[in-house]
Design a protein around this motif. Structure first.
Motif, short mmCIF file in Angstrom:
data_model
loop_
_atom_site.label_atom_id
_atom_site.label_comp_id
_atom_site.label_asym_id
_atom_site.label_seq_id
_atom_site.Cartn_x
_atom_site.Cartn_y
_atom_site.Cartn_z
N GLN A 199 -40.02 -3.19 0.98
CA GLN A 199 -39.66 -4.52 0.47
C GLN A 199 -38.18 -4.76 0.61
N THR A 200 -37.82 -5.86 1.22
CA THR A 200 -36.41 -6.20 1.33
C THR A 200 -36.18 -7.69 1.14
N LEU A 201 -35.22 -8.02 0.32
CA LEU A 201 -34.79 -9.40 0.16
C LEU A 201 -33.85 -9.74 1.31
N VAL A 202 -34.25 -10.63 2.17
CA VAL A 202 -33.47 -10.94 3.38
C VAL A 202 -32.05 -11.33 3.00
N ARG A 203 -31.88 -12.01 1.90
CA ARG A 203 -30.56 -12.44 1.43
C ARG A 203 -29.60 -11.27 1.28
N LEU A 204 -30.15 -10.10 0.92
CA LEU A 204 -29.32 -8.94 0.60
C LEU A 204 -29.26 -7.90 1.71
N PHE A 205 -30.35 -7.73 2.44
CA PHE A 205 -30.52 -6.55 3.30
C PHE A 205 -29.37 -6.36 4.29
N GLY A 206 -29.08 -7.39 5.06
CA GLY A 206 -28.05 -7.23 6.09
C GLY A 206 -26.69 -7.75 5.70
N ASN A 207 -26.50 -8.10 4.43
CA ASN A 207 -25.22 -8.67 4.01
C ASN A 207 -24.20 -7.55 3.80
N THR A 208 -23.20 -7.50 4.66
CA THR A 208 -22.17 -6.46 4.58
C THR A 208 -20.88 -6.95 3.91
#
Length: 841
Positions: A199-208
């Motif tokens: 499970q991954t929240l797209v808003r958070l996953f790739g936010n660096t």
């Protein structure tokens, strides 16, 4: 049989039961050898999913006839029975939402000859090219007429465990011949493997972006994009054992971010929880959030490209389906003809003068109950009180200071919403009030499925059901089916269904059947809680008679076709061991019916629950507590499992993000990034370059665990708990001054009869103390099932830990020692799990 026959013989069942299937132009003939049983005591059952009706996964049962309940891995619509005392084939059919009464079959036949039972079913009974099939027997002389499950077309269903859930079945291909005539299938296989969800929240996953300003906007704190979930990330997740990626928060939600340039202006801040907005306040079921696109105008194209990348890596994609409620500002630009409160093709819309009508999409508040207008709990005594209203005002003030004297238009909170100043709607959590509370789901409105939730007797069901099968399909049902069809058409493989217990199970039965007619392997996972007073159970008379008429709502949802439902009870039982008072022995008390147990989604974290590594949670033992907890939850049953993004690196969810309070949860409402996951993402290289050694070891552990539970013993096998039989065993991890064993040590066996793969799982939940000189006694029925009762006591048995590196146990012992003393483990360190594979020559 007329015509050119085709046939296949199958050996299935721990007792060597042999099943034969033959086809001709006119009939389907299924034979079953009964040589091991006395036909005068036995009844044999053939249960078919012919796809003539929606069907049921819970077959009918009567004392002395069908016997006790049996749960199926598919929805059946034809039930046949024959026994030694009967002269004809007895049938029951699923018709108009329930099973008919038993009656002699006018079409199907059953005969005994030379110890073999033959069922003959006309091909005209089947509506499609394929059909599902289960065949099993019961000895009705046992268990006071309720019967004992005997031979079955699934070996895991009758190995002395009392398991009444038949997990595997036969799929008949009526167009095939020879070896392709029959194939084995499993309810949970998801294309041949145990469903393992990341499970991954797209808003958070790739936010660096690591600014992490409290109540920061998208420009300040950044946001993850669809493109951030690149091939490298997906390849890593695939190698870690995951089969499905749940893209949480994909659908367009109400938000404070202004996308007017692409026709998506910011929402009234009175309707918001967080500047980013709640992913469960859906603004358009047919669109995706523009936050996640590099070019917001091409957001759907970028989402479809992500689906393509997921599929190219051999994984499948799940998205949210939120059926109970929508954002108050809901308005679809993609398919406006499907907007709620309206009718397509020039039809009339909702009648807001009625609180409840099956023709309405919403519930409308009565005007003699404190309104209109609707008063939202965001503004009081001349000032904003909700965190988001305060944040929006501060955001606009900051932007006005930077505007060179040209003031920007300010959206003030005032506690009102223009859309409900005259006609108010019931709030999403069933709050029928013109003034919802700050703790209500005030940003959402409840949808109407033809069930009046305010009726004290829960008797108003204006939709088709077993008591009123000819009721019309409500308009909301049809609109929701169009939502599912739309996303299936774009390539989505399945749906995690929010608060699915708040919607009638008959709707799910109808919807899932329609979805599977479009794509047979579409996955439905239900967030559901049987202890929620807002749950809606069905009126199926077979399910209703279980447990004295107090059936678990999970039975209704699984019967409707869900692949899995949430396992909240086991999660809570484990958490109580650390937060007290509870023992590992109490885990077994959380085990429900076999059908629910084997079809539960187990998780140690998700976006609604606290982080394992959070301060003052799970005994405050840090990220390592996830090792024993996950090893138990993920290995317990054939059911699906889920890992929440960040769990694998010990994400602590510390501090206040904005609307997300300091509540040990990673915010789903705010623009944010995860400080520990960012170290693994490492500039979108996804190589873990910034992780500590402990974090790398933890992530490697989860990878080994998740891959391991895809093997046959965990994917297809049965579970035998070990704590009960070891309670009086002083060498089963008993601590000083304890009078019984099983406080910190939890164990179980996973055994697959078809491959004989066997694991003994032993988990030390204690955070500080190693368990030494452990001896795990094994149940006699387990030893018998493995063929380890009696026999040569000198026969060699090998036992090796396959979870830990290096293994905690790697030994050889003789069969006599195993029978008498059990499995020895010299030491299990604190917060450690062993997955011991047992092999014999």
């Amino acid at each position: 049989m007329a015509g050119e026959p085709s046939a296949k013989q199958i050996l299935l069942g721990a007792d060597g039961a042999r099943i034969g299937v033959s086809l001709s132009n006119s009939d389907v003939e299924i034979t079953y050898q009964l040589s091991a049983y006395d036909p005068s005591h036995c009844a044999v059952y053939l249960v078919l999913g012919t796809r003539r009706e929606i069907g049921s996964a819970v077959v009918p049962f009567l004392r002395g006839e069908e016997g006790s309940t049996v749960f199926l891995p598919f929805k059946a619509d034809l039930f046949l029975r024959v026994s030694g005392k009967e002269k004809s084939c007895i049938e029951r059919r699923w018709t108009k939402w329930k099973w008919t009464d038993p009656a002699p079959s006018s079409a199907c036949q059953a005969t005994f000859a030379d110890g073999t039972l033959t069922f003959r079913v006309p091909r005209s009974e089947f509506s499609g090219a394929t059909a599902d099939c289960i065949i099993y027997a019961k000895d009705l002389s046992q268990n006071e007429g309720w019967g004992a499950l005997l031979g079955c077309s699934d070996a895991t269903a009758h190995t002395g465990t009392g398991d009444k859930y038949i997990s595997h079945y036969l799929e008949l291909n009526l167009r095939a011949t020879g070896s392709e005539l029959v194939t084995g299938r499993a309810r949970l296989d998801g294309g041949g493997s145990k469903i393992r969800i990341y499970q991954t929240l797209v808003r958070l996953f790739g936010n660096t972006n690591e600014t992490r300003k409290q109540n920061g906007d998208i420009a300040e704190n950044g946001v993850g994009k669809f493109d951030d979930i690149n091939d490298t990330a997906l390849r890593s997740l695939k190698e870690s054992g995951f089969t499905h990626l749940w893209l949480t928060g994909v659908l367009q939600q109400a938000t404070a971010t202004d996308y007017s340039k692409v026709g998506q202006p910011a929402d009234d801040p009175d309707l918001l929880k967080g500047l980013a907005g709640s992913p469960y306040a859906i603004k358009d079921y047919f669109d995706v959030c523009p936050d996640y696109a590099k070019d917001p105008a091409k957001r759907l194209d970028e989402f479809k490209a992500l689906l393509s990348r997921i599929h190219q890596q051999g994984m499948k994609a799940l998205i949210d389906f939120v059926p109970n409620h929508v954002a108050r500002s809901y308005n679809s630009d993609i398919q406006p003809e499907q907007n709620f409160g309206t009718r397509g093709n020039g039809g009339a819309g909702d009648d807001p003068s009625l609180f409840f009508s099956p023709m309405n999409n919403f519930f409308y508040l009565r005007k003699d109950a404190g309104g209109p207008p609707l008063h939202l709990p965001t503004y009081k005594d001349g000032r904003a009180v909700s965190p988001t209203c305060k944040a929006v005002a501060a955001l606009y003030e900051r932007r006005n200071k930077d505007s060179g004297g040209h003031r920007l238009p300010l959206q003030f909170c005032d506690g009102f919403f223009d859309g409900e100043k005259e006609h108010g709607k019931v709030t999403g959590n069933n709050k029928a009030s013109w003034a919802p509370d700050i703790n209500d789901w005030y940003e959402t409105v409840k949808l109407n499925y033809g069930f009046d939730f305010t009726d004290p007797n829960k008797g108003v069901r204006e939709y088709p059901n077993a008591n009123a099968p000819d009721k019309a399909i409500p308009d909301t049902w049809k609109k929701m089916d169009s939502v599912i069809a739309y996303w299936q058409g774009l390539g989505v493989d399945g749906f995690r269904c929010d608060m699915s217990h708040m919607v009638p199970p008959e709707f799910w039965n109808w919807l899932i059947a329609r979805a599977r007619s479009r794509h047979a392997d579409v996955v439905f996972v239900g967030e559901a809680y049987d202890n929620d007073p807002a749950k809606v159970t069905g009126v199926d008379p077979v399910i209703s008679q279980l447990h004295g008429g107090k059936s678990n709502v999970m039975l209704y949802l699984l019967d409707a076709g869900f692949n899995a439902v949430y396992d909240d009870p086991t999660y809570r039982a484990l958490k109580k061991i650390y937060e007290g008072p509870a023992w590992a022995n109490d885990i077994d008390d959380a085990r429900p019916d076999d059908f629910i147990f084997e079809n539960s989604l187990r998780y140690a974290e998700n976006h609604d629950e606290v982080r394992l590594a959070a301060k003052k949670q799970w005994g405050d033992h840090g990220m390592k507590v996830g090792v024993p907890v996950s090893a138990i939850l993920y290995g317990l049953s054939r059911g699906s499992i889920m890992l929440y993004s960040g769990q694998e690196v010990g994400e602590p969810a510390q501090g206040i993000e904005g609307f997300g309070a300091d509540d040990a949860r990673t915010s789903i409402f705010d623009y944010w990034s995860m400080p520990e996951l960012v170290k693994w993402v490492n500039g979108h290289k996804y190589d873990g370059g910034r992780l500590s050694n402990d974090q790398k070891e933890l992530r490697a552990f989860y990878s080994r665990l998740i891959n391991l539970i895809g093997e046959p013993a965990f994917r297809d096998g049965i579970c035998m708990p070990l704590n009960a039989i070891n309670r009086d065993n002083p060498n089963y991890g008993r601590m000083s001054k304890e009078q019984a064993s099983g406080h910190w040590l939890y164990g179980f066996v996973r055994y697959d009869p078809l491959t004989s793969q066997t694991f003994i799982v032993a988990v030390n939940l204690n955070p500080a103390t190693a368990l030494k000189d452990v001896q795990i006694q094994l149940p006699a029925d387990f030893l018998k099932s493995l063929g380890l009762s009696g026999g040569d006591p000198q026969k060699e048995v090998t036992i090796k830990d396959r979870l830990n590196v290096p293994p905690l146990a790697d030994l050889k012992l003789n069969l006599g020692y195993l029978q008498d003393a059990g499995v020895p483990i010299s030491e299990i360190p604190p917060l450690t799990a062993c997955y011991l594979e047992l092999k014999t020559e």
